[in-house]
Design a protein around this motif. Structure first.
Motif, short mmCIF file in Angstrom:
data_model
loop_
_atom_site.label_atom_id
_atom_site.label_comp_id
_atom_site.label_asym_id
_atom_site.label_seq_id
_atom_site.Cartn_x
_atom_site.Cartn_y
_atom_site.Cartn_z
N LEU A 77 0.83 -5.53 -1.92
CA LEU A 77 1.24 -4.21 -1.47
C LEU A 77 2.41 -3.71 -2.30
O LEU A 77 3.30 -4.47 -2.67
CB LEU A 77 1.63 -4.26 0.01
N ASP A 78 2.40 -2.42 -2.57
CA ASP A 78 3.49 -1.78 -3.30
C ASP A 78 4.45 -1.17 -2.27
O ASP A 78 4.38 0.02 -1.96
CB ASP A 78 2.93 -0.72 -4.25
N ILE A 79 5.30 -2.00 -1.69
CA ILE A 79 6.19 -1.56 -0.62
C ILE A 79 7.32 -0.70 -1.19
O ILE A 79 8.01 -1.12 -2.11
CB ILE A 79 6.78 -2.77 0.13
N ASP A 80 7.45 0.48 -0.63
CA ASP A 80 8.50 1.40 -1.07
C ASP A 80 8.83 2.35 0.08
O ASP A 80 8.12 2.43 1.08
CB ASP A 80 8.05 2.17 -2.31
N ARG A 81 9.90 3.07 -0.07
CA ARG A 81 10.31 4.06 0.93
C ARG A 81 9.57 5.37 0.68
O ARG A 81 9.51 5.86 -0.44
CB ARG A 81 11.83 4.28 0.83
N PHE A 82 8.96 5.93 1.74
CA PHE A 82 8.28 7.21 1.59
C PHE A 82 8.39 8.01 2.90
O PHE A 82 8.68 7.46 3.96
CB PHE A 82 6.82 7.03 1.18
N GLU A 83 8.12 9.29 2.76
CA GLU A 83 8.24 10.20 3.91
C GLU A 83 6.89 10.28 4.62
O GLU A 83 5.87 10.61 4.01
CB GLU A 83 8.68 11.58 3.43
N THR A 124 10.14 13.23 16.57
CA THR A 124 11.49 13.03 16.05
C THR A 124 12.15 14.37 15.70
O THR A 124 13.38 14.47 15.71
CB THR A 124 11.47 12.14 14.81
N GLY A 125 11.36 15.37 15.35
CA GLY A 125 11.90 16.69 15.01
C GLY A 125 12.48 16.78 13.62
O GLY A 125 13.10 17.79 13.26
N HIS A 126 12.29 15.73 12.81
CA HIS A 126 12.83 15.77 11.44
C HIS A 126 11.97 14.89 10.55
O HIS A 126 11.00 14.24 11.01
CB HIS A 126 14.28 15.30 11.42
N ALA A 127 12.28 14.84 9.27
CA ALA A 127 11.55 13.99 8.33
C ALA A 127 11.70 12.52 8.72
O ALA A 127 12.76 12.10 9.20
CB ALA A 127 12.06 14.22 6.91
N VAL A 128 10.63 11.77 8.53
CA VAL A 128 10.62 10.36 8.94
C VAL A 128 10.35 9.51 7.71
O VAL A 128 9.29 9.64 7.08
CB VAL A 128 9.54 10.10 10.01
N TYR A 129 11.28 8.63 7.39
CA TYR A 129 11.12 7.74 6.24
C TYR A 129 10.81 6.32 6.71
O TYR A 129 11.49 5.80 7.61
CB TYR A 129 12.39 7.76 5.38
N VAL A 130 9.78 5.74 6.12
CA VAL A 130 9.35 4.39 6.49
C VAL A 130 9.20 3.55 5.23
O VAL A 130 9.18 4.06 4.11
CB VAL A 130 8.01 4.42 7.25
N MET A 131 9.10 2.23 5.45
CA MET A 131 8.86 1.29 4.36
C MET A 131 7.40 0.83 4.41
O MET A 131 6.91 0.40 5.46
CB MET A 131 9.78 0.08 4.47
N GLY A 132 6.71 0.94 3.28
CA GLY A 132 5.32 0.51 3.24
C GLY A 132 4.65 0.91 1.95
O GLY A 132 5.26 1.52 1.07
N ASP A 133 3.39 0.55 1.84
CA ASP A 133 2.57 0.94 0.70
C ASP A 133 1.96 2.30 1.03
O ASP A 133 1.05 2.39 1.86
CB ASP A 133 1.48 -0.11 0.46
N ARG A 134 2.45 3.34 0.38
CA ARG A 134 2.04 4.70 0.72
C ARG A 134 0.53 4.88 0.58
O ARG A 134 -0.12 5.50 1.44
CB ARG A 134 2.77 5.72 -0.16
N PHE A 135 -0.04 4.35 -0.48
CA PHE A 135 -1.48 4.50 -0.71
C PHE A 135 -2.27 3.83 0.40
O PHE A 135 -3.25 4.40 0.91
CB PHE A 135 -1.86 3.90 -2.07
N ARG A 136 -1.87 2.61 0.80
CA ARG A 136 -2.62 1.89 1.84
C ARG A 136 -2.43 2.52 3.22
O ARG A 136 -3.37 2.55 4.02
CB ARG A 136 -2.17 0.42 1.86
N ILE A 137 -1.23 3.01 3.50
CA ILE A 137 -1.02 3.68 4.79
C ILE A 137 -1.83 4.98 4.85
O ILE A 137 -2.35 5.36 5.90
CB ILE A 137 0.48 3.95 5.03
N ARG A 138 -1.94 5.65 3.72
CA ARG A 138 -2.80 6.84 3.67
C ARG A 138 -4.25 6.45 3.96
O ARG A 138 -4.97 7.16 4.68
CB ARG A 138 -2.72 7.50 2.30
N GLN A 139 -4.67 5.30 3.43
CA GLN A 139 -6.02 4.80 3.69
C GLN A 139 -6.21 4.54 5.19
O GLN A 139 -7.28 4.84 5.75
CB GLN A 139 -6.24 3.52 2.89
N VAL A 140 -5.20 4.00 5.84
CA VAL A 140 -5.26 3.76 7.28
C VAL A 140 -5.43 5.08 8.03
O VAL A 140 -6.29 5.23 8.90
CB VAL A 140 -3.99 3.03 7.76
N LEU A 141 -4.59 6.06 7.70
CA LEU A 141 -4.64 7.35 8.38
C LEU A 141 -5.98 8.05 8.16
O LEU A 141 -6.56 8.62 9.10
CB LEU A 141 -3.49 8.24 7.88
#
Length: 343
Positions: A189-195, A224-241
């Protein structure tokens, strides 16, 4: 007294009694019984007791203790050799250890049998999923070879159908490869911070045409009412969604809705994909994340899914060391929720 000594005492008394009975029958101890007791019976009794005790203690019980230690090593209860148990309870301890070991082996055999059944079912599902597009391609090609290629009304149509079947086979193989890589750890996994909010909106926009075709309304709810930053593989989380949103459309009601909700939960973010579609019965809920498991097989294949989407989703989330679960009521709708580490 310990158990070996009791056994040795019984043996020595028995031997001495046999000796006394034998000598009395032979008439060799007619006089001075007291003197002969100290000169014959007592030495025999003591020697028999000594040798019996040594034999039981140092040979039999040492071997029992060796078996006990071996069982413990098999159970990995202690990497180092433990001190020898007291002889008084070693038999009871060995009996308990053997029973525990047998129970564990039975559980292991049951687990292996379940895995074997799962393997057979999995291989059957793979062959069945691949057989459908292969037979379709074979039928289209045979029709074209038997003269259909010269008919402008069917040649292009059949070639396009064959192409769709090939695409389906490719999708199945790619999904199988992705699951295998996730399970074996080959896929890093390419773990990084993303919105996260913008990613969810991107997925909703990308699937908007599919939703409109099924008359499904999309909505995103950011608690939350604001931007949410998480740690993860953005491409794989997009695949999940994408998998979860597409499933909500496939099994949604006409004029229904799908909501993607984002909640703050301390050091984690909870993402929920909620729909008011056909739902899943309680019988099927425990198996929805299994490979090729389909609640409604005829409808699933008609919708074009590979049957691997939710299995991939589960593996991706678990590879992030996070959790995914599903709640559903048949005829009411489903909620798939997973966690992500907050940045």
């Amino acid at each position: 007294m310990t158990k070996p000594r009791i056994v040795a005492l019984i043996i020595s008394l028995f031997v001495t009694a046999i000796l006394a009975l034998t000598t009395s029958l032979q008439g060799t101890l007619q006089i001075d019984l007291f003197r002969n007791f100290f000169s014959l019976f007592l030495p025999v009794f003591l020697l028999t007791f000594l040798f019996s005790w040594l034999f039981i203690e140092w040979i039999i019980f040492r071997r029992i203790n060796s078996v006990l230690q071996h069982l413990r090593k098999l159970k990995e209860l202690a990497p180092e050799k433990k001190k020898r148990q007291n002889s008084s309870d070693i038999l009871e301890t060995l009996n308990k250890e053997v029973q525990d070991w047998a129970s564990e082996r039975k559980e292991e055999i049951d687990r292996l049998n379940r895995l074997e059944m799962y393997r057979k079912e999995y291989l059957g599902n793979v062959s069945h999923e691949l057989k459908t597009p292969i037979f379709s391609i074979q039928g289209y090609i045979l029709t074209l070879l038997e003269g259909g290629i010269d008919d402008p009304g069917i040649n292009r149509d059949y070639l396009q159908r064959a192409e769709r079947s090939v695409d389906r086979m490719i999708a199945i193989v790619e999904d199988l490869q992705a699951i295998t890589q996730l399970e074996t750890g080959e896929l890093e996994l390419d773990i990084d911070r993303f919105e996260l909010v913008s990613l969810v909106q991107d997925v909703i926009d990308a699937e908007e045409m599919r939703a409109k075709a099924n008359k499904i309304h999309f909505e995103m709810v950011n608690d939350t009412g604001h931007a949410v930053y998480v740690m993860g593989d953005r491409f794989r989380i997009r695949q999940v969604l994408v998998n979860l949103v597409v499933n909500s459309v496939r099994y949604g009601r006409e004029n229904g809705e799908t909501k993607v909700k984002i909640h703050d939960a301390g050091d984690k973010i909870i993402v929920e994909v909620v729909d008011n579609g056909i739902g899943i019965s309680k019988i099927h809920l425990p198996r929805v994340f299994e490979r090729f498991y389909r609640v409604d097989k005829s409808r699933s294949r008609a919708q074009g899914g590979t049957g691997l989407g939710l299995a991939i989703v589960k593996h991706i989330i678990e590879a992030h060391k996070q959790h995914i679960e599903v709640m559903s009521t048949e005829g009411v709708g489903s909620t798939f929720s997973f966690t992500l580490k907050k940045s």
